[in-house]
Design a protein around this motif. Structure first.
Motif, PDB file in Angstrom:
ATOM      1  N   VAL A   1      -5.906 -21.279  -3.392  1.00 53.75           N
ATOM      2  CA  VAL A   1      -7.159 -21.743  -2.799  1.00 53.75           C
ATOM      3  C   VAL A   1      -7.740 -20.612  -1.965  1.00 53.75           C
ATOM      4  CG1 VAL A   1      -8.268 -23.456  -1.311  1.00 53.75           C
ATOM      5  CG2 VAL A   1      -6.318 -24.121  -2.737  1.00 53.75           C
ATOM      6  N   VAL A   2      -9.048 -20.389  -2.143  1.00 52.53           N
ATOM      7  CA  VAL A   2      -9.753 -19.351  -1.388  1.00 52.53           C
ATOM      8  C   VAL A   2     -10.795 -20.035  -0.515  1.00 52.53           C
ATOM      9  CG1 VAL A   2     -11.329 -17.385  -1.550  1.00 52.53           C
ATOM     10  CG2 VAL A   2      -9.381 -17.562  -3.123  1.00 52.53           C
ATOM     11  N   PHE A   3     -10.711 -19.788   0.784  1.00 52.43           N
ATOM     12  CA  PHE A   3     -11.712 -20.323   1.714  1.00 52.43           C
ATOM     13  C   PHE A   3     -12.729 -19.235   2.021  1.00 52.43           C
ATOM     14  CE2 PHE A   3     -13.024 -20.807   6.265  1.00 52.43           C
ATOM     15  CZ  PHE A   3     -13.910 -21.858   6.048  1.00 52.43           C
ATOM     16  N   MET A   4     -14.007 -19.541   1.712  1.00 51.79           N
ATOM     17  CA  MET A   4     -15.095 -18.608   1.964  1.00 51.79           C
ATOM     18  C   MET A   4     -15.995 -19.115   3.080  1.00 51.79           C
ATOM     19  SD  MET A   4     -16.320 -17.343  -1.842  1.00 51.79           S
ATOM     20  CE  MET A   4     -17.690 -16.429  -1.102  1.00 51.79           C
ATOM     21  N   ASP A   5     -16.542 -18.186   3.835  1.00 51.08           N
ATOM     22  CA  ASP A   5     -17.540 -18.528   4.852  1.00 51.08           C
ATOM     23  C   ASP A   5     -18.408 -17.309   5.102  1.00 51.08           C
ATOM     24  OD1 ASP A   5     -18.852 -20.140   6.727  1.00 51.08           O
ATOM     25  OD2 ASP A   5     -17.629 -19.357   8.370  1.00 51.08           O
ATOM     26  N   ASP A   6     -19.703 -17.533   5.149  1.00 47.70           N
ATOM     27  CA  ASP A   6     -20.659 -16.462   5.484  1.00 47.70           C
ATOM     28  C   ASP A   6     -20.500 -15.255   4.566  1.00 47.70           C
ATOM     29  OD1 ASP A   6     -22.772 -15.374   6.916  1.00 47.70           O
ATOM     30  OD2 ASP A   6     -21.476 -14.457   8.416  1.00 47.70           O
ATOM     31  N   GLY A   7     -20.292 -15.518   3.270  1.00 46.58           N
ATOM     32  CA  GLY A   7     -20.242 -14.441   2.293  1.00 46.58           C
ATOM     33  C   GLY A   7     -18.974 -13.633   2.256  1.00 46.58           C
ATOM     34  N   LEU A   8     -17.923 -14.122   2.911  1.00 49.50           N
ATOM     35  CA  LEU A   8     -16.654 -13.412   2.971  1.00 49.50           C
ATOM     36  C   LEU A   8     -15.499 -14.326   2.584  1.00 49.50           C
ATOM     37  CD1 LEU A   8     -17.129 -11.617   6.416  1.00 49.50           C
ATOM     38  CD2 LEU A   8     -17.153 -10.494   4.168  1.00 49.50           C
ATOM     39  N   VAL A   9     -14.430 -13.731   2.063  1.00 49.11           N
ATOM     40  CA  VAL A   9     -13.175 -14.456   1.895  1.00 49.11           C
ATOM     41  C   VAL A   9     -12.461 -14.427   3.241  1.00 49.11           C
ATOM     42  CG1 VAL A   9     -10.898 -14.461   0.817  1.00 49.11           C
ATOM     43  CG2 VAL A   9     -12.927 -13.993  -0.559  1.00 49.11           C
ATOM     44  N   VAL A  10     -12.346 -15.599   3.857  1.00 52.25           N
ATOM     45  CA  VAL A  10     -11.698 -15.700   5.170  1.00 52.25           C
ATOM     46  C   VAL A  10     -10.187 -15.791   5.016  1.00 52.25           C
ATOM     47  CG1 VAL A  10     -11.503 -17.099   7.271  1.00 52.25           C
ATOM     48  CG2 VAL A  10     -13.737 -16.798   6.157  1.00 52.25           C
ATOM     49  N   GLU A  11      -9.760 -16.551   4.023  1.00 52.28           N
ATOM     50  CA  GLU A  11      -8.321 -16.810   3.877  1.00 52.28           C
ATOM     51  C   GLU A  11      -8.055 -17.295   2.460  1.00 52.28           C
ATOM     52  OE1 GLU A  11      -4.856 -19.517   6.079  1.00 52.28           O
ATOM     53  OE2 GLU A  11      -6.858 -19.327   6.967  1.00 52.28           O
ATOM     54  N   SER A  12      -6.909 -16.937   1.912  1.00 58.47           N
ATOM     55  CA  SER A  12      -6.508 -17.441   0.596  1.00 58.47           C
ATOM     56  C   SER A  12      -5.000 -17.592   0.558  1.00 58.47           C
ATOM     57  CB  SER A  12      -6.975 -16.502  -0.521  1.00 58.47           C
ATOM     58  OG  SER A  12      -6.280 -15.274  -0.467  1.00 58.47           O
ATOM     59  N   GLY A  13      -4.539 -18.472  -0.307  1.00 61.91           N
ATOM     60  CA  GLY A  13      -3.103 -18.677  -0.445  1.00 61.91           C
ATOM     61  C   GLY A  13      -2.810 -19.922  -1.255  1.00 61.91           C
ATOM     62  N   PRO A  14      -1.550 -20.219  -1.475  1.00 61.05           N
ATOM     63  CA  PRO A  14      -1.176 -21.458  -2.155  1.00 61.05           C
ATOM     64  C   PRO A  14      -1.708 -22.657  -1.372  1.00 61.05           C
ATOM     65  CG  PRO A  14       0.715 -20.003  -1.905  1.00 61.05           C
ATOM     66  CD  PRO A  14      -0.377 -19.431  -1.061  1.00 61.05           C
ATOM     67  N   PRO A  15      -2.035 -23.743  -2.060  1.00 60.07           N
ATOM     68  CA  PRO A  15      -2.625 -24.888  -1.350  1.00 60.07           C
ATOM     69  C   PRO A  15      -1.743 -25.440  -0.240  1.00 60.07           C
ATOM     70  CG  PRO A  15      -2.076 -25.449  -3.632  1.00 60.07           C
ATOM     71  CD  PRO A  15      -1.965 -23.977  -3.509  1.00 60.07           C
ATOM     72  N   GLU A  16      -0.426 -25.410  -0.428  1.00 65.45           N
ATOM     73  CA  GLU A  16       0.446 -25.952   0.620  1.00 65.45           C
ATOM     74  C   GLU A  16       0.350 -25.128   1.899  1.00 65.45           C
ATOM     75  OE1 GLU A  16       3.124 -23.665  -2.355  1.00 65.45           O
ATOM     76  OE2 GLU A  16       1.366 -25.000  -2.408  1.00 65.45           O
ATOM     77  N   ASP A  17       0.086 -23.821   1.749  1.00 64.02           N
ATOM     78  CA  ASP A  17      -0.058 -22.968   2.928  1.00 64.02           C
ATOM     79  C   ASP A  17      -1.443 -23.116   3.548  1.00 64.02           C
ATOM     80  OD1 ASP A  17       2.491 -22.079   2.432  1.00 64.02           O
ATOM     81  OD2 ASP A  17       1.873 -20.168   1.556  1.00 64.02           O
ATOM     82  N   LEU A  18      -2.478 -23.038   2.714  1.00 63.90           N
ATOM     83  CA  LEU A  18      -3.829 -23.051   3.265  1.00 63.90           C
ATOM     84  C   LEU A  18      -4.169 -24.407   3.886  1.00 63.90           C
ATOM     85  CD1 LEU A  18      -6.848 -21.163   2.086  1.00 63.90           C
ATOM     86  CD2 LEU A  18      -7.172 -23.598   2.514  1.00 63.90           C
ATOM     87  N   PHE A  19      -3.740 -25.485   3.235  1.00 67.05           N
ATOM     88  CA  PHE A  19      -4.027 -26.806   3.790  1.00 67.05           C
ATOM     89  C   PHE A  19      -3.017 -27.198   4.872  1.00 67.05           C
ATOM     90  CE2 PHE A  19      -6.145 -27.329  -0.414  1.00 67.05           C
ATOM     91  CZ  PHE A  19      -7.418 -27.617   0.058  1.00 67.05           C
ATOM     92  N   GLY A  20      -1.782 -26.770   4.677  1.00 73.32           N
ATOM     93  CA  GLY A  20      -0.737 -27.204   5.607  1.00 73.32           C
ATOM     94  C   GLY A  20      -0.633 -26.375   6.866  1.00 73.32           C
ATOM     95  N   ALA A  21      -0.895 -25.074   6.753  1.00 80.50           N
ATOM     96  CA  ALA A  21      -0.757 -24.193   7.923  1.00 80.50           C
ATOM     97  C   ALA A  21      -1.773 -23.065   7.841  1.00 80.50           C
ATOM     98  CB  ALA A  21       0.660 -23.631   7.992  1.00 80.50           C
ATOM     99  N   PRO A  22      -3.068 -23.392   7.914  1.00 77.09           N
ATOM    100  CA  PRO A  22      -4.094 -22.333   7.840  1.00 77.09           C
ATOM    101  C   PRO A  22      -3.939 -21.344   8.990  1.00 77.09           C
ATOM    102  CG  PRO A  22      -5.062 -24.411   8.574  1.00 77.09           C
ATOM    103  CD  PRO A  22      -3.675 -24.721   8.139  1.00 77.09           C
ATOM    104  N   ARG A  23      -4.191 -20.056   8.682  1.00 73.49           N
ATOM    105  CA  ARG A  23      -3.961 -19.004   9.670  1.00 73.49           C
ATOM    106  C   ARG A  23      -5.170 -18.758  10.561  1.00 73.49           C
ATOM    107  NH1 ARG A  23      -2.534 -16.817   4.831  1.00 73.49           N
ATOM    108  NH2 ARG A  23      -4.272 -15.327   4.926  1.00 73.49           N
ATOM    109  N   HIS A  24      -6.360 -19.027  10.039  1.00 74.22           N
ATOM    110  CA  HIS A  24      -7.579 -18.648  10.754  1.00 74.22           C
ATOM    111  C   HIS A  24      -8.236 -19.856  11.421  1.00 74.22           C
ATOM    112  CE1 HIS A  24      -7.842 -14.466   9.243  1.00 74.22           C
ATOM    113  NE2 HIS A  24      -7.187 -14.962   8.208  1.00 74.22           N
ATOM    114  N   ASP A  25      -8.789 -19.621  12.586  1.00 77.39           N
ATOM    115  CA  ASP A  25      -9.485 -20.691  13.313  1.00 77.39           C
ATOM    116  C   ASP A  25     -10.617 -21.272  12.487  1.00 77.39           C
ATOM    117  OD1 ASP A  25      -7.821 -20.298  15.464  1.00 77.39           O
ATOM    118  OD2 ASP A  25      -9.250 -19.081  16.608  1.00 77.39           O
ATOM    119  N   ARG A  26     -11.350 -20.422  11.785  1.00 81.71           N
ATOM    120  CA  ARG A  26     -12.488 -20.914  11.003  1.00 81.71           C
ATOM    121  C   ARG A  26     -12.008 -21.828   9.878  1.00 81.71           C
ATOM    122  NH1 ARG A  26     -15.716 -23.533   9.799  1.00 81.71           N
ATOM    123  NH2 ARG A  26     -17.746 -23.182   8.816  1.00 81.71           N
TER     124      ARG A  26
END
Length: 257
Positions: free
Chosen positions: A223-248
């Protein structure tokens, strides 16, 4: 690296004074399902359209199976690019299936005729062969009994499934989905997502722009999370949904989960 289907490097895109994509790097491997999530206006759909050159890019590169999409090297250095001829771009697009928010079916043609159109007009397949393939694909998306119905006789979910079958008829290397359920009534969303889950399970390489977090969590390899034209964070869904690294990312997920 021979399983790398799609690669985007430092992709930028501007509309007037607004820079919609601000240097995107992304890779998609064979059989991978990648979901792009993020707020409206973050550049997800524009990025998808850059992948098949429906939108030209202002900077960067996009490759499909190692071939530059939309452009070719020009000059002795190879660093200067020029846009490919329209015929060459169309040939590249044949390898990339795309399903839009709206169905864009021909209203005066039946479901099977809509699915046959690409193989007949582009690939010059014999009519009987194209018809057989179209009916097989309609059966695959659960619409064998609606093959001879016109779009006006089908629900929105059924029309979107016809659109998926139409894209598959071109036998693409890569499938792109641009929020394919956003125009559907809530009770019809599940039938389209079910077809997409089956495609993923069959090993189809897919990039999906979606607001359906449950689908992304269940089906995506990444899963890739985008905001304001940038890739903010990406990773396996269990990581991105379960323990996102970025405040945004955390702020966005708190509003949609």
């Amino acid at each position: 690296m021979n399983d790398l289907v799609l690669r985007a490097q430092r992709v930028r895109k501007r509309f007037g004074d607004i820079e919609v994509l601000r240097g995107i790097d992304l890779e998609v491997r064979s059989g991978e399902v990648l979901c792009l999530i993020g707020p409206s206006g973050s550049g997800k759909s524009t990025l998808l359209r850059c992948f098949n050159h429906l939108e030209s890019i202002d900077a960067g590169r996009v490759w499909l199976d190692g071939e530059l999409v939309g452009y070719e090297p020009h000059g002795t250095s190879g660093r200067v690019l020029r846009e490919r001829r329209a015929k060459e771009v169309r040939a590249q697009r044949e390898r990339i299936g795309m399903v839009f928010q709206r169905f864009h079916l021909f209203p005066h043609r039946t479901a099977v005729q809509n699915v046959m159109e690409g193989p007949l007009a582009v690939k010059r397949r014999p009519r009987a062969e194209a018809a057989q393939q179209a009916r097989r694909l309609l059966d695959r998306v659960g619409l064998a009994d609606r093959a001879d119905h016109y779009p006006g006789q089908l629900s929105g979910g059924q029309q979107q499934r016809v659109a998926i079958a139409r894209a598959l008829a071109m036998e693409p290397t890569l499938m792109l989905f641009d929020e394919p359920t956003s125009a559907l009534d809530p009770e019809l969303v599940g039938e389209v997502l079910g077809v997409m889950k089956d495609l993923a399970a069959s090993g189809m390489t897919m990039v999906v722009v979606t607001h359906e977090m449950g689908f992304a969590r269940e089906v995506a390899d990444r899963v890739v999370f985008m905001d304001d034209g940038l890739v903010v964070e990406s990773g396996p869904p269990e990581d991105l949904f379960g323990a996102p690294r970025h405040d945004r990312t955390r702020a966005f997920l708190s509003t949609v989960l």
